[in-house]
Design a protein around this motif. Structure first.
Motif, PDB file in Angstrom:
ATOM      1  N   PRO A  89       0.788  -1.237   0.000  1.00  0.00           N
ATOM      2  CA  PRO A  89       0.000   0.000   0.000  1.00  0.00           C
ATOM      3  C   PRO A  89       0.818   1.283   0.000  1.00  0.00           C
ATOM      4  N   GLY A  90       2.001   1.266   0.567  1.00  0.00           N
ATOM      5  CA  GLY A  90       2.815   2.474   0.625  1.00  0.00           C
ATOM      6  C   GLY A  90       3.926   2.507  -0.403  1.00  0.00           C
ATOM      7  N   VAL A  93       3.665   5.561  -2.992  1.00  0.00           N
ATOM      8  CA  VAL A  93       3.814   6.815  -2.244  1.00  0.00           C
ATOM      9  C   VAL A  93       5.269   7.009  -1.825  1.00  0.00           C
ATOM     10  N   GLY A 168      -3.398   2.125  -2.454  1.00  0.00           N
ATOM     11  CA  GLY A 168      -2.726   2.887  -1.404  1.00  0.00           C
ATOM     12  C   GLY A 168      -2.435   4.313  -1.784  1.00  0.00           C
ATOM     13  N   VAL A 169      -2.382   4.614  -3.081  1.00  0.00           N
ATOM     14  CA  VAL A 169      -2.142   5.988  -3.530  1.00  0.00           C
ATOM     15  C   VAL A 169      -3.367   6.856  -3.260  1.00  0.00           C
ATOM     16  N   TYR A 170      -4.531   6.301  -3.499  1.00  0.00           N
ATOM     17  CA  TYR A 170      -5.780   7.070  -3.374  1.00  0.00           C
ATOM     18  C   TYR A 170      -6.401   6.977  -1.977  1.00  0.00           C
ATOM     19  N   ARG A 172      -5.043   6.360   1.701  1.00  0.00           N
ATOM     20  CA  ARG A 172      -3.837   6.205   2.523  1.00  0.00           C
ATOM     21  C   ARG A 172      -4.049   5.337   3.754  1.00  0.00           C
ATOM     22  N   ASP A 173      -5.304   5.111   4.143  1.00  0.00           N
ATOM     23  CA  ASP A 173      -5.569   4.249   5.297  1.00  0.00           C
ATOM     24  C   ASP A 173      -5.408   2.772   4.959  1.00  0.00           C
ATOM     25  N   SER A 175      -2.864   0.982   4.365  1.00  0.00           N
ATOM     26  CA  SER A 175      -1.785   0.328   5.123  1.00  0.00           C
ATOM     27  C   SER A 175      -2.263  -0.126   6.494  1.00  0.00           C
ATOM     28  N   GLN A 176      -3.090   0.704   7.139  1.00  0.00           N
ATOM     29  CA  GLN A 176      -3.607   0.360   8.465  1.00  0.00           C
ATOM     30  C   GLN A 176      -4.589  -0.806   8.400  1.00  0.00           C
ATOM     31  N   LEU A 262      -0.250  12.444  -6.001  1.00  0.00           N
ATOM     32  CA  LEU A 262       1.001  12.567  -5.275  1.00  0.00           C
ATOM     33  C   LEU A 262       1.586  13.975  -5.368  1.00  0.00           C
TER      34      LEU A 262
END
Length: 262
Positions: A89-90, A93, A168-170, A172-173, A175-176, A262
């Motif tokens: 996911p990250g 970014v 993950g770009v659109y 950001r949560d 990853s959590q 980004l």
């Protein structure tokens, strides 16, 4: 064809960069899984006294050391999955500078992550074979099938990584959300228990876990000397190719907006 040298170069840089500046360097790729193996073996092998019914035996009778080897085999598969999926996911970014380079093939970034994770899995396999030889006294010939049973798993994980890297770009949560899901996937997979320990009606549903068939097949060929279930293996290949295709297409469709976000 120019993508292949780039992929190899980035993968090498990823592996070396991860341990740059540390005292033990690349040995951490060995020490971390061994530490977790010791913890899991104590909890599940010593405290809970979990055991495996080895193919050809009627009862689960083996030492804690043998259980540790069997457990370590499943953990190698999981660690590959966790390393790629958790970082996906990250990934874009963290490499936003590549997005603005028109000629850079950013679709290989999830593959670079998979390549580094595959290196760590290979290191774990070498250690596993050493332990297996010491505990069981032999290494089965079926170990040569290890790359064969691992191949569709790599394809499937790559497809998942493409989807998560783009999402993950659109969002950001993401990853959590992924981290606890990866942990749940571990404890709901046959890493710590056998499929046969589940109620009969529940056993077929276990195959929906992306780790189930790879863990069982990898354990069979590396430890037990048993060929995988080729029927299930074939279905898994079909599912892996389908997910990889969907994941790649999703990534290519959504990458057009990466620079704006980004």
């Amino acid at each position: 064809m120019e993508t292949i040298p780039l992929f190899l170069s980035l993968t090498r840089r990823e592996i070396i960069g991860r341990y740059r500046g540390s005292v033990l360097g690349i040995f951490w790729s060995l020490l971390n899984p061994l530490f977790m193996l010791a913890v899991y073996t104590f909890v599940f092998g010593t405290v809970m006294k979990s055991r495996w019914t080895v193919p050809g035996q009627q009862e689960a009778q083996h030492s804690t050391g043998e259980f540790a080897v069997i457990l370590f085999c499943g953990l190698i598969v999981f660690q590959f999955f966790a390393e790629v999926v958790s970082s996906a996911p990250g990934l874009i970014v963290a490499n936003a500078n590549y997005v603005k380079k028109i000629v850079f093939p950013i679709h290989i970034l999830p593959m670079v992550s998979a390549g580094a994770a595959l290196f760590h899995a290979a290191v774990g396999l070498v250690v596993l074979l050493g332990f297996a030889l010491g505990v069981f006294g032999h290494i089965p010939l079926t170990v040569i099938l290890a790359p064969v049973v691992f191949a569709p798993f790599i394809v499937l994980v790559a497809g998942i990584a493409w989807i998560l890297a783009s999402a993950g770009v659109y969002f950001r949560d993401m990853s959590q959300i992924v981290v606890p899901l990866v942990t749940a996937t571990l404890f709901l997979s046959p890493v710590f228990f056998q499929r046969t320990s589940l109620p009969g009606w529940l056993q077929p549903w276990l195959s929906l876990n992306p780790l189930a068939i790879p863990v069982e097949s990898f354990r069979n060929v590396v430890i037990f000397g048993v060929q995988p279930d080729w029927g299930s293996f074939g279905y898994y290949w079909v599912a892996a190719i389908a997910i990889a295709f969907v994941g790649y297409q999703f990534f290519q469709k959504t990458r057009r907006g990466f620079a704006d976000v980004l």
